[in-house]
Scaffold this motif. Structure first.
Motif, PDB file in Angstrom:
ATOM      1  N   LEU A 140       4.303 -60.612  12.075  1.00 12.87           N
ATOM      2  CA  LEU A 140       5.435 -60.060  11.331  1.00 12.87           C
ATOM      3  C   LEU A 140       6.489 -61.136  11.098  1.00 12.87           C
ATOM      4  O   LEU A 140       7.055 -61.233  10.009  1.00 12.87           O
ATOM      5  CB  LEU A 140       6.033 -58.870  12.083  1.00 12.87           C
ATOM      6  CG  LEU A 140       7.263 -58.226  11.441  1.00 12.87           C
ATOM      7  CD1 LEU A 140       6.959 -57.731  10.033  1.00 12.87           C
ATOM      8  CD2 LEU A 140       7.791 -57.099  12.314  1.00 12.87           C
ATOM      9  N   ALA A 141       6.720 -61.962  12.098  1.00 11.17           N
ATOM     10  CA  ALA A 141       7.709 -63.036  11.961  1.00 11.17           C
ATOM     11  C   ALA A 141       7.312 -63.995  10.833  1.00 11.17           C
ATOM     12  O   ALA A 141       8.170 -64.440  10.056  1.00 11.17           O
ATOM     13  CB  ALA A 141       7.857 -63.783  13.277  1.00 11.17           C
ATOM     14  N   GLU A 142       6.020 -64.315  10.709  1.00 13.48           N
ATOM     15  CA  GLU A 142       5.550 -65.208   9.642  1.00 13.48           C
ATOM     16  C   GLU A 142       5.741 -64.566   8.270  1.00 13.48           C
ATOM     17  O   GLU A 142       6.168 -65.232   7.321  1.00 13.48           O
ATOM     18  CB  GLU A 142       4.081 -65.555   9.857  1.00 13.48           C
ATOM     19  CG  GLU A 142       3.824 -66.438  11.058  1.00 13.48           C
ATOM     20  CD  GLU A 142       2.343 -66.575  11.396  1.00 13.48           C
ATOM     21  OE1 GLU A 142       1.991 -67.650  11.895  1.00 13.48           O
ATOM     22  OE2 GLU A 142       1.574 -65.614  11.179  1.00 13.48           O
ATOM     23  N   VAL A 143       5.440 -63.299   8.152  1.00 12.12           N
ATOM     24  CA  VAL A 143       5.609 -62.596   6.871  1.00 12.12           C
ATOM     25  C   VAL A 143       7.081 -62.564   6.487  1.00 12.12           C
ATOM     26  O   VAL A 143       7.441 -62.848   5.338  1.00 12.12           O
ATOM     27  CB  VAL A 143       5.022 -61.162   6.945  1.00 12.12           C
ATOM     28  CG1 VAL A 143       5.392 -60.354   5.712  1.00 12.12           C
ATOM     29  CG2 VAL A 143       3.518 -61.213   7.129  1.00 12.12           C
ATOM     30  N   LEU A 144       7.930 -62.223   7.443  1.00  9.53           N
ATOM     31  CA  LEU A 144       9.363 -62.171   7.152  1.00  9.53           C
ATOM     32  C   LEU A 144       9.904 -63.549   6.791  1.00  9.53           C
ATOM     33  O   LEU A 144      10.740 -63.677   5.886  1.00  9.53           O
ATOM     34  CB  LEU A 144      10.118 -61.594   8.346  1.00  9.53           C
ATOM     35  CG  LEU A 144       9.850 -60.113   8.633  1.00  9.53           C
ATOM     36  CD1 LEU A 144      10.556 -59.693   9.918  1.00  9.53           C
ATOM     37  CD2 LEU A 144      10.256 -59.238   7.468  1.00  9.53           C
ATOM     38  N   ALA A 145       9.435 -64.599   7.483  1.00 11.03           N
ATOM     39  CA  ALA A 145       9.884 -65.962   7.184  1.00 11.03           C
ATOM     40  C   ALA A 145       9.505 -66.357   5.758  1.00 11.03           C
ATOM     41  O   ALA A 145      10.306 -66.989   5.051  1.00 11.03           O
ATOM     42  CB  ALA A 145       9.294 -66.943   8.191  1.00 11.03           C
ATOM     43  N   ARG A 146       8.313 -65.979   5.319  1.00 15.97           N
ATOM     44  CA  ARG A 146       7.896 -66.270   3.937  1.00 15.97           C
ATOM     45  C   ARG A 146       8.806 -65.598   2.929  1.00 15.97           C
ATOM     46  O   ARG A 146       8.977 -66.093   1.815  1.00 15.97           O
ATOM     47  CB  ARG A 146       6.466 -65.778   3.702  1.00 15.97           C
ATOM     48  CG  ARG A 146       5.419 -66.628   4.339  1.00 15.97           C
ATOM     49  CD  ARG A 146       4.044 -66.129   3.961  1.00 15.97           C
ATOM     50  NE  ARG A 146       3.098 -66.478   4.995  1.00 15.97           N
ATOM     51  CZ  ARG A 146       2.010 -65.813   5.271  1.00 15.97           C
ATOM     52  NH1 ARG A 146       1.681 -64.738   4.602  1.00 15.97           N
ATOM     53  NH2 ARG A 146       1.209 -66.203   6.231  1.00 15.97           N
ATOM     54  N   ARG A 147       9.363 -64.471   3.308  1.00 10.70           N
ATOM     55  CA  ARG A 147      10.246 -63.721   2.425  1.00 10.70           C
ATOM     56  C   ARG A 147      11.702 -64.127   2.600  1.00 10.70           C
ATOM     57  O   ARG A 147      12.599 -63.522   2.006  1.00 10.70           O
ATOM     58  CB  ARG A 147      10.084 -62.233   2.661  1.00 10.70           C
ATOM     59  CG  ARG A 147       8.711 -61.762   2.281  1.00 10.70           C
ATOM     60  CD  ARG A 147       8.544 -60.306   2.477  1.00 10.70           C
ATOM     61  NE  ARG A 147       7.205 -59.898   2.059  1.00 10.70           N
ATOM     62  CZ  ARG A 147       6.819 -58.655   1.966  1.00 10.70           C
ATOM     63  NH1 ARG A 147       7.644 -57.687   2.259  1.00 10.70           N
ATOM     64  NH2 ARG A 147       5.582 -58.378   1.580  1.00 10.70           N
ATOM     65  N   GLY A 148      11.940 -65.131   3.431  1.00 12.54           N
ATOM     66  CA  GLY A 148      13.292 -65.629   3.625  1.00 12.54           C
ATOM     67  C   GLY A 148      14.137 -64.811   4.577  1.00 12.54           C
ATOM     68  O   GLY A 148      15.354 -64.975   4.623  1.00 12.54           O
ATOM     69  N   VAL A 149      13.514 -63.941   5.340  1.00 14.82           N
ATOM     70  CA  VAL A 149      14.258 -63.124   6.299  1.00 14.82           C
ATOM     71  C   VAL A 149      14.262 -63.837   7.624  1.00 14.82           C
ATOM     72  O   VAL A 149      13.221 -64.248   8.136  1.00 14.82           O
ATOM     73  CB  VAL A 149      13.609 -61.728   6.454  1.00 14.82           C
ATOM     74  CG1 VAL A 149      14.337 -60.910   7.508  1.00 14.82           C
ATOM     75  CG2 VAL A 149      13.554 -60.998   5.125  1.00 14.82           C
ATOM     76  N   GLN A 150      15.435 -64.005   8.191  1.00 14.01           N
ATOM     77  CA  GLN A 150      15.550 -64.657   9.495  1.00 14.01           C
ATOM     78  C   GLN A 150      15.779 -63.587  10.553  1.00 14.01           C
ATOM     79  O   GLN A 150      16.591 -62.681  10.364  1.00 14.01           O
ATOM     80  CB  GLN A 150      16.683 -65.660   9.513  1.00 14.01           C
ATOM     81  CG  GLN A 150      16.424 -66.847   8.612  1.00 14.01           C
ATOM     82  CD  GLN A 150      17.565 -67.851   8.682  1.00 14.01           C
ATOM     83  OE1 GLN A 150      18.638 -67.567   9.188  1.00 14.01           O
ATOM     84  NE2 GLN A 150      17.309 -69.037   8.164  1.00 14.01           N
ATOM     85  N   ILE A 151      15.055 -63.720  11.658  1.00 13.26           N
ATOM     86  CA  ILE A 151      15.237 -62.763  12.755  1.00 13.26           C
ATOM     87  C   ILE A 151      15.764 -63.442  13.982  1.00 13.26           C
ATOM     88  O   ILE A 151      15.764 -64.599  14.140  1.00 13.26           O
ATOM     89  CB  ILE A 151      13.927 -62.015  13.110  1.00 13.26           C
ATOM     90  CG1 ILE A 151      12.764 -62.964  13.234  1.00 13.26           C
ATOM     91  CG2 ILE A 151      13.662 -60.967  12.082  1.00 13.26           C
ATOM     92  CD1 ILE A 151      11.476 -62.318  13.672  1.00 13.26           C
TER      93      ILE A 151
END
Length: 103
Positions: free
Chosen positions: A92-103
């Protein structure tokens, strides 16, 4: 009208060792037996561990009985990943990172 997955009520499978084991898909029976043997062959049987064991396997039996085709599909996918024939999906972290979302 749309097709809905066949759902097995949790009360359809008794929460007993015999009923749970009988309800498991064949692919899971050996793991059930091995885990039960490990718990019951201890010098002192941990009743909390035994209860957790039964609860966990009962949930698996109910889930597998609720949609046997999906359960088999999940095991097939897992085996493909384990064998290297298919790579695991991104986290999930990789998918969000591709979308520019930082967690």
């Amino acid at each position: 009208m749309t097709a809905q997955p066949h759902e097995v009520s949790s009360s359809a499978i008794e929460r007993t060792f015999t009923a749970v084991r009988a309800s498991l898909p064949a692919v899971n029976v050996a793991a059930f037996d091995a885990e039960l043997a490990a718990i019951t062959h201890a010098d002192v049987v941990d009743l909390a561990a035994l209860d957790d064991f039964l609860t966990g396997w009962w949930r698996i039996a109910v889930r597998a009985a609720g949609d046997p085709e999906d359960w088999q599909r999940m095991h097939t996918e897992a085996e493909l990943i384990r064998s290297g024939e298919r790579s695991a999906s991104p986290s999930l972290a990789e998918v969000l990172a591709r979308r520019g979302v930082q967690i």
